[in-house]
Write an enzyme that holds these catalytic residues in place. Structure first.
Site, PDB file in Angstrom:
ATOM      1  N   ASP A 112     -23.591  18.794  33.417  1.00  0.00           N
ATOM      2  CA  ASP A 112     -24.892  18.227  33.031  1.00  0.00           C
ATOM      3  C   ASP A 112     -25.818  19.322  32.519  1.00  0.00           C
ATOM      4  O   ASP A 112     -25.638  20.515  32.812  1.00  0.00           O
ATOM      5  CB  ASP A 112     -25.525  17.520  34.239  1.00  0.00           C
ATOM      6  N   LYS A 166     -22.999   6.829  32.823  1.00  0.00           N
ATOM      7  CA  LYS A 166     -21.810   7.612  32.463  1.00  0.00           C
ATOM      8  C   LYS A 166     -21.005   6.898  31.391  1.00  0.00           C
ATOM      9  O   LYS A 166     -20.868   5.677  31.439  1.00  0.00           O
ATOM     10  CB  LYS A 166     -20.880   7.743  33.669  1.00  0.00           C
ATOM     11  N   CYS A 192     -25.612  22.518  40.037  1.00  0.00           N
ATOM     12  CA  CYS A 192     -25.996  21.195  40.538  1.00  0.00           C
ATOM     13  C   CYS A 192     -26.949  20.479  39.581  1.00  0.00           C
ATOM     14  O   CYS A 192     -27.953  21.030  39.161  1.00  0.00           O
ATOM     15  CB  CYS A 192     -26.665  21.331  41.896  1.00  0.00           C
ATOM     16  N   CYS A 217     -24.512  24.325  45.040  1.00  0.00           N
ATOM     17  CA  CYS A 217     -23.676  24.624  43.879  1.00  0.00           C
ATOM     18  C   CYS A 217     -24.589  25.108  42.757  1.00  0.00           C
ATOM     19  O   CYS A 217     -25.632  24.494  42.500  1.00  0.00           O
ATOM     20  CB  CYS A 217     -22.924  23.362  43.457  1.00  0.00           C
ATOM     21  N   ARG A 270     -25.023  -1.842  41.871  1.00  0.00           N
ATOM     22  CA  ARG A 270     -24.952  -0.761  42.850  1.00  0.00           C
ATOM     23  C   ARG A 270     -26.197   0.116  42.793  1.00  0.00           C
ATOM     24  O   ARG A 270     -26.836   0.223  41.750  1.00  0.00           O
ATOM     25  CB  ARG A 270     -23.700   0.089  42.654  1.00  0.00           C
ATOM     26  N   ARG A 285     -29.529   2.180  38.730  1.00  0.00           N
ATOM     27  CA  ARG A 285     -29.249   2.361  37.296  1.00  0.00           C
ATOM     28  C   ARG A 285     -28.353   1.235  36.776  1.00  0.00           C
ATOM     29  O   ARG A 285     -28.531   0.754  35.675  1.00  0.00           O
ATOM     30  CB  ARG A 285     -28.551   3.716  37.110  1.00  0.00           C
ATOM     31  N   TYR A 286     -27.349   0.866  37.559  1.00  0.00           N
ATOM     32  CA  TYR A 286     -26.393  -0.163  37.168  1.00  0.00           C
ATOM     33  C   TYR A 286     -26.685  -1.414  38.008  1.00  0.00           C
ATOM     34  O   TYR A 286     -27.122  -1.300  39.157  1.00  0.00           O
ATOM     35  CB  TYR A 286     -24.961   0.293  37.451  1.00  0.00           C
ATOM     36  N   CYS A 330     -28.078  20.184  51.549  1.00  0.00           N
ATOM     37  CA  CYS A 330     -26.624  20.254  51.364  1.00  0.00           C
ATOM     38  C   CYS A 330     -26.063  21.358  52.250  1.00  0.00           C
ATOM     39  O   CYS A 330     -26.786  22.283  52.639  1.00  0.00           O
ATOM     40  CB  CYS A 330     -26.269  20.569  49.915  1.00  0.00           C
TER      41      CYS A 330
END
Ligand code: SF4
Length: 351
Positions: free
Chosen positions: A271, A315, A108, A105, A92, A88-89, A101
């Site tokens: 989210d 973000k 999630c 959560c 990185r 995305r960036y 996992c």
């Protein structure tokens, strides 16, 4: 006690109301359930709003999907050039080694992608292609292992990936995002810690923690083992309604993290993951909590409050804002608000 994976097990142990069992079966058919013993032991069965249960025990409200909710809320797919990579960036990439996992959560953001019924891990050919992608792009300075949870992998498999990353000259930093030190601290063995390290390059670990009670004595020992091995620790938390959306609860978490040598990094706004509206707050609540932290807690305890913009746009910090530019026609001035809410001209206006 084994990890609890079904509503029947949760109801039998009075961790979920038996009257809701049918609805919870419907939730579990759609979204993975896993509650490891460490976290199950933290739940107060007498408290219907227990903050640990709210995070990990399925809720019938997860069946209520809102029109604005998205199966891929932060837009991973739009930036995935090959399986397992999100780019995305510019400098990185995310490398998603597994979809499994230690705990699932309920909020999630990848809930449509994680779980034991999803492809378990990148098959060897897909992993080789993902590593080739990283190798072929010299602008990739940092690789972020995420998932799923990379620390559910064996030390042998993790070591193999880290070894290859260590052979790519332009990859200077590896970051691991994990909930394992909290959910299953016994997995943080000396062998696993060694496997996470690359000679001459830093490995950062970002631990996902949302409530101070998650930092059990065993979790603290696991985090200390990482810190003692020279691994810098950061924390990311998610702002969750009824879990940590007050200055007192969030402040207690941030202080506990710093006491454990973990620097709070991000506080994520919830989210738009499907069936999670009951756990999301509004942005004003988040800004109020952040403003309260700024006034009361050490700078070490301040995370950055961020929103992952739906659609894969990345973000952005979402405040609160302490800066305002006022005036016009050459009389423009800057106003800065201090931690007590008092406003000041900058530069100061002379008397
Ligand atoms: S550990 Fe992370 S990826 Fe796994 S369910 Fe929780 S938030 Fe999602």
């Amino acid at each position: 006690m084994p990890t609890l994976r079904t509503p029947a097990q949760l109801c039998d142990l009075e961790l979920a109301p038996p009257a809701r069992r049918a609805a919870l079966e419907a939730v579990a058919a759609r979204y993975a359930v896993a509650l490891p013993p460490t976290l199950a032991a933290l739940i107060d069965r007498q408290d219907p709003r227990d903050p640990i249960a709210r995070q990990f025990v399925p809720d019938a409200a997860e069946l209520n999907h809102k029109p604005e909710e998205l199966s891929d809320p932060i837009g991973d797919d739009a930036h995935s050039p090959v399986a397992g990579i999100v780019h995305r960036y510019p400098d990185r990439v995310l490398l998603k080694l597994t979809h499994v996992c230690a705990v699932y959560c309920r909020f999630c953001f990848r809930r449509e992608m994680v779980g034991p019924d999803k492809p378990n891990a990148l098959a060897p050919a897909a992993l080789a292609a993902a590593l080739d992608y990283i190798r072929s792009r010299s602008e990739i300075w940092e690789v972020i292992l995420t998932g799923g949870d990379p620390l559910v992998l064996s030390a042998r498999r993790l070591r193999a990936v880290m070894k290859i990353l260590g052979q790519i000259n332009h990859v200077k930093v590896v970051r691991i995002h994990t909930r394992v030190p909290i959910a299953d601290p016994a997995r943080i063995t000396p062998d696993l810690v060694r496997a996470m390290k690359i000679k001459g390059r830093p490995t950062y670990v970002v631990v996902h923690v949302n409530h101070a009670r998650e930092l059990t004595p065993n979790a603290r020992v696991a985090c200390a083992a990482l810190a003692d091995a020279g691994i810098p620790l950061l924390a990311q938390s998610v702002l969750l309604a009824g879990v940590n959306d007050t200055p007192e609860v969030l402040g207690e978490l941030m202080r506990a993290l710093v006491e454990c040598r973990i620097k709070p990094y991000y506080l994520h706004h919830g989210d738009l993951a499907p069936g999670t509206a009951h756990l999301r707050t509004d942005i004003e609540t988040g800004q109020h909590v952040m403003r309260s932290l700024r006034g009361r807690l050490s700078g070490l305890c301040q995370p950055t409050y961020v929103l992952d913009i739906p659609g894969g746009h990345g973000k952005s910090p979402i405040g609160p804002n302490y800066f305002e530019r006022n005036g016009a026609n050459g009389g423009e001035h800057v106003v800065i608000e201090d931690f007590n809410g008092r406003r000041h001209h900058y530069p100061p206006v002379s008397a």
